[in-house]
Design a protein around this motif. Structure first.
Motif, short mmCIF file in Angstrom:
data_model
loop_
_atom_site.label_atom_id
_atom_site.label_comp_id
_atom_site.label_asym_id
_atom_site.label_seq_id
_atom_site.Cartn_x
_atom_site.Cartn_y
_atom_site.Cartn_z
N GLY A 229 0.69 -1.12 0.23
CA GLY A 229 0.09 -0.06 -0.27
C GLY A 229 0.99 1.38 -0.05
O GLY A 229 0.44 2.33 -0.16
N TYR A 230 2.02 1.16 0.38
CA TYR A 230 3.09 2.45 0.38
C TYR A 230 3.07 2.94 -1.02
O TYR A 230 3.09 4.26 -1.16
CB TYR A 230 4.40 1.79 1.01
N PHE A 231 3.54 2.14 -2.10
CA PHE A 231 3.67 2.70 -3.10
C PHE A 231 2.55 3.23 -3.84
O PHE A 231 2.44 4.44 -4.65
CB PHE A 231 4.16 1.45 -4.26
N GLN A 232 1.24 2.85 -3.77
CA GLN A 232 0.01 3.36 -4.31
C GLN A 232 -0.17 4.75 -3.66
O GLN A 232 -0.66 5.63 -4.36
CB GLN A 232 -1.29 2.49 -3.91
N GLN A 233 -0.01 5.10 -2.13
CA GLN A 233 -0.04 6.20 -1.49
C GLN A 233 0.98 7.22 -2.13
O GLN A 233 0.41 8.38 -2.12
CB GLN A 233 -0.35 5.88 -0.14
N VAL A 234 2.04 6.86 -2.12
CA VAL A 234 3.18 7.59 -2.67
C VAL A 234 2.85 8.15 -4.07
O VAL A 234 2.70 9.33 -4.25
CB VAL A 234 4.48 6.87 -2.55
N ALA A 235 2.43 7.22 -4.80
CA ALA A 235 2.16 7.60 -6.21
C ALA A 235 0.96 8.94 -6.31
O ALA A 235 0.92 9.72 -7.29
CB ALA A 235 1.69 6.36 -7.13
N GLU A 236 -0.02 8.53 -5.35
CA GLU A 236 -1.26 9.33 -5.24
C GLU A 236 -0.80 10.64 -4.97
O GLU A 236 -0.97 11.86 -5.56
CB GLU A 236 -2.23 8.95 -4.34
N HIS A 237 0.26 10.67 -4.03
CA HIS A 237 0.45 12.27 -3.70
C HIS A 237 1.72 12.73 -4.81
O HIS A 237 1.42 13.82 -5.12
CB HIS A 237 1.54 12.12 -2.40
N VAL A 238 2.36 11.94 -5.03
CA VAL A 238 3.32 12.45 -6.41
C VAL A 238 2.47 12.85 -7.47
O VAL A 238 2.96 13.95 -8.17
CB VAL A 238 4.44 11.52 -6.60
N ARG A 239 1.73 12.33 -7.95
CA ARG A 239 1.08 12.41 -9.06
C ARG A 239 0.06 13.84 -8.88
O ARG A 239 -0.02 14.74 -9.91
CB ARG A 239 0.03 11.25 -9.83
N LYS A 240 -0.35 13.92 -7.71
CA LYS A 240 -1.46 15.14 -7.76
C LYS A 240 -0.33 16.34 -7.59
O LYS A 240 -0.72 17.25 -7.87
CB LYS A 240 -1.73 15.10 -6.12
#
Length: 493
Positions: A229-240
């Motif tokens: 779940g770490y990568f999914q949440q990081v990707a969300e923050h980074v893409r935002k």
């Protein structure tokens, strides 16, 4: 091949004379001269066989006959650059893409993991128009200048180094030794929030995020397995924030993790990076690598107006070898072997943890396994000298293993994928005996405090397997904290 066979001393002398002194060698006090290899075994000039637990480059086994044949036959026919049409290039790209999510459809072939990661940064910068990069503690992404900047594993060793102002370091998602550990109710979110906070600070200073880059499983950082779940949440923050997610699979791709072909897939089917880099195992020792990205990122790179050309990347010989590696992985079920043997190896090592106080943690996936040695399971005092002792003792038993991590106290298993349960039995048996000797010599007991300072252990250790000299005794000066950390930084490669 040269007909001349040099004596080992002559080889050493010529190396000292003509090879850069910063190019370190394993076991520098008594280096091994390897003259041939096959499968998971390497042989020295005296035909002594060594079990290879190190070489994730020889992915399907050293000198695999089908890979060698594919390269030799294509080399006899044609080798040229990719500005000419050739079927090998497009057929290999098609085969490689079939192992990835559909979104990742465009390939750039290059020659090394470093070159792949450098190109990934260029793609991210061009696509986003931003400059700032977020990387992880203890990360290693390659040896070219742009990658040293995003590799704390390297730049933290330089006491007078000035960190690139556009590079920002997030905590390693290490649930054993890191900021948020296994007892935390949600370490994935906690570590992802650290990235979110970095993004906020960058924006406050007027910066903009181009990319977050991470090894899908940290290797040089100590075989770290990020919480799901770490990568999914990081990707969300980074893409935002307008950035992209780069997954570095140079060390861990091509089925090594067993359950999946790519290590980033361990995070779940809902996670897809924007850019994936790969190398090392891709050519089984042949120098090749690849960057795979989305059509959108590729089109943005084209819009820069600068043609991308790579003389050797994607040449017919490299692609023939790459195709053969993929064939062998499937034909010999090496991904399945990684899963089965990896689980067997991990099970054996877990039993050692029950038996030996020096074993603090066992972690890994498939044939990517780490054994973290500690002197105190509560304080997590790194057993750096002991780890090096294990490496040297194994070498004397003709087994090649390495130690890494920020404290160089993590035994790293990343052998060729043909590694067997018999191989696992052998190496764990030897580790068991070595740990028993070390614990008896230093008075460690499983239920002791384990914070031992035993003057009888003050003997000098040899240099570590990468050629660095340790000046502390085996169990003397076992303190943790900033001083110990600084000492470790000086010892790393």
């Amino acid at each position: 091949m040269s007909g001349e066979v040099l004596e080992k001393k002559k080889t050493i002398d010529l190396r000292k004379k003509h090879i850069g002194p910063s190019c370190k060698i394993f076991f520098s006090h008594d280096p091994i001269k390897i003259v041939r290899a096959k499968g998971q075994y390497m042989y020295d000039e005296k035909e002594q066989r060594y079990l290879d637990c190190i070489n994730n480059v020889a992915h399907v086994g050293h000198c695999h006959p089908e890979v060698v044949k594919a390269g030799a036959e294509q080399m006899e026919l044609l080798n040229t650059n990719s500005r000419f049409l050739h079927d090998n290039l497009v057929l290999y790209a098609q085969r490689l893409q079939a192992t990835l999510p559909d979104k990742l459809s465009v390939c750039y072939f290059v020659n090394s993991g470093s070159e792949a990661n450098d190109l990934a940064l260029r793609l991210a910068w061009q696509y986003t128009g931003h400059k700032d990069i977020i990387t992880l503690e203890n990360a290693y992404h390659g040896h070219v200048s742009s990658l040293i900047d995003i590799s704390p594993y390297k730049f933290h060793q330089l006491s007078d180094a000035v960190q690139n102002q556009f590079v920002h370091v997030a905590p390693s998602p290490d649930v054993y030794r890191g900021k948020y550990r296994a007892d935390h109710p949600d370490p994935a979110t906690a570590y992802a929030d650290e990235v979110k906070n970095i993004i906020h600070r960058v924006h406050e200073k007027g910066g903009k995020i181009a990319a977050f880059t991470a090894e899908s499983l940290q290797s040089c950082g100590g075989q770290v397995i990020p919480p799901v779940g770490y990568f999914q949440q990081v990707a969300e923050h980074v893409r935002k924030a307008g950035g992209v997610f780069i997954a570095d699979e140079v060390q861990v791709g091509f089925g090594r993790v067993g359950t999946h072909f790519w290590a980033f897939q361990l995070q779940g089917e809902d996670f897809v990076p924007d850019i994936v880099t790969m190398g090392k195992p891709i050519g089984n020792g042949h120098p090749m690598s690849c960057v795979v990205t989305t059509k959108e990122v590729a089109e943005a790179f084209l819009s820069s107006g600068m043609e991308y050309f790579n003389t050797f990347g994607g040449n017919p010989v490299s692609c023939a070898i790459g195709l053969a590696v993929l064939d062998v992985i499937v034909k010999e079920d090496l991904q399945g072997n990684a899963l089965r043997v990896g689980r067997y190896l991990t099970g054996l090592l877990e039993k050692q943890k029950e038996k030996h106080p020096l074993v603090g943690d066992i972690r890994g996936r498939g044939l990517f396994v780490g054994v973290e040695l500690v002197r105190d399971r509560l304080k997590l005092t790194p057993a750096t000298a002991e780890a090096q002792e294990v490496i040297y003792k194994l070498k004397e038993q003709h087994i090649l293993l390495s130690a890494d991590g920020p404290h160089r106290n993590v035994l790293k298993f990343k052998p060729p994928m043909c590694f067997s349960t018999e191989d696992a039995d052998l190496v764990v048996e030897k580790i068991d005996h070595i740990l028993t000797e070390l614990e008896e010599a230093s008075g460690l007991k499983l239920h002791n405090a384990l914070n031992v300072k035993n003057d009888s252990g003050k003997r000098q250790l040899p240099a570590d397997e990468n050629g660095h000299q340790y000046h502390s005794g085996l169990v003397h000066n076992a303190g943790s904290g900033a001083g110990a950390s600084q000492q470790t930084k000086r010892l790393k490669t």
